[in-house]
Design an enzyme around this catalytic site. Structure first.
Site, PDB file in Angstrom:
ATOM      1  N   ASP A   9      40.624  42.624  36.574  1.00  0.00           N
ATOM      2  CA  ASP A   9      40.216  41.972  37.831  1.00  0.00           C
ATOM      3  C   ASP A   9      40.278  42.999  38.953  1.00  0.00           C
ATOM      4  OD1 ASP A   9      39.333  39.896  39.427  1.00  0.00           O
ATOM      5  OD2 ASP A   9      41.330  39.065  39.756  1.00  0.00           O
ATOM      6  N   ASP A  51      48.401  42.111  40.500  1.00  0.00           N
ATOM      7  CA  ASP A  51      47.752  40.972  39.844  1.00  0.00           C
ATOM      8  C   ASP A  51      47.150  41.346  38.493  1.00  0.00           C
ATOM      9  OD1 ASP A  51      46.625  38.610  39.144  1.00  0.00           O
ATOM     10  OD2 ASP A  51      45.275  38.446  40.853  1.00  0.00           O
ATOM     11  N   ASN A  83      42.821  43.551  44.957  1.00  0.00           N
ATOM     12  CA  ASN A  83      43.929  43.785  44.032  1.00  0.00           C
ATOM     13  C   ASN A  83      44.338  45.251  43.979  1.00  0.00           C
ATOM     14  OD1 ASN A  83      44.330  41.149  43.253  1.00  0.00           O
ATOM     15  ND2 ASN A  83      42.920  41.250  41.523  1.00  0.00           N
TER      16      ASN A  83
END
Length: 207
Positions: free
Chosen positions: A82, A99, A87
């Protein structure tokens, strides 16, 4: 652009380690779990009745193309999964990931495509910067570029299903006030139609 070069080096270092062995307890990012399962859940529980025929036909056409692309042989390794700018935290000109909920076995390009934005020319220039830094520590395989729009499609479908599966948690309707409205689902279908067109375009090329 300088940050993209640094990010490329950072990802190359991480992927060099990520390729050394597979995850033991995390799954593979594939079209079944991210695409088919997401579409089935949304159709069963969330897509409004008046939009179901459109969504069902569209998701079927999308996933046929995605399945074909994802079936092509590529190397899988441990990735962040992700890797968007929200992030990545910067400190002392050094990036740090947060994350890791979506960490999976996936193609290396999964951690690269979300760093790209803008039109095709801008993305091509950005890609060149990332890959230049990346190749200093780990070899990027250009054949993976064909997977970008398939992976983007899967992320769009998976994200909507991820929120939907948690909708009974009182925190989610409060945090995602725009979700599960007729407008949201209409725009979601429009976004997927744009992906259907994108899947038919030639992939990005390295400069």
């Amino acid at each position: 652009m300088d940050n993209l070069l640094i990010m490329g080096r950072f990802l190359g270092r991480i992927h060099a380690i990520g390729a050394s062995r597979p995850f033991r307890h995390r799954p593979v990012l594939d079209s079944q779990s991210y695409g088919h399962a997401s579409a089935e859940f949304l159709l069963r529980h969330f897509i409004p009745a008046e939009l179901r025929p459109a969504y069902e036909t569209l998701s079927r056409d999308l996933l046929e193309r995605v399945d074909a692309i994802m079936a092509e042989p590529v190397d899988l390794l441990r990735v962040h999964g992700d890797c968007h700018v929200g992030n990545v935290l910067w400190r002392d000109e050094t990036p740090n990931f947060v994350d890791f909920d979506d960490s999976r076995m996936a193609p290396a390009v999964q951690d690269i495509w979300m760093l790209l934005s803008g039109d095709r020319l801008e993305q091509t220039r950005q890609l060149a910067e990332v890959v230049d830094g990346y190749n200093e520590f780990y070899d990027f395989h250009p054949r993976e570029l064909r997977s970008i729009e398939a992976l983007r499609t899967l992320r769009i479908m998976h994200y909507s299903a991820w929120v939907a599966r948690r909708w009974e948690d009182p925190a989610f309707p409060m945090a995602f006030t725009w979700f599960n409205t007729p407008r949201y689902w209409s725009e979601h279908i429009l976004e997927l139609r744009e992906q259907l067109a994108a899947l038919q375009e030639p992939p990005l090329l390295l400069m």
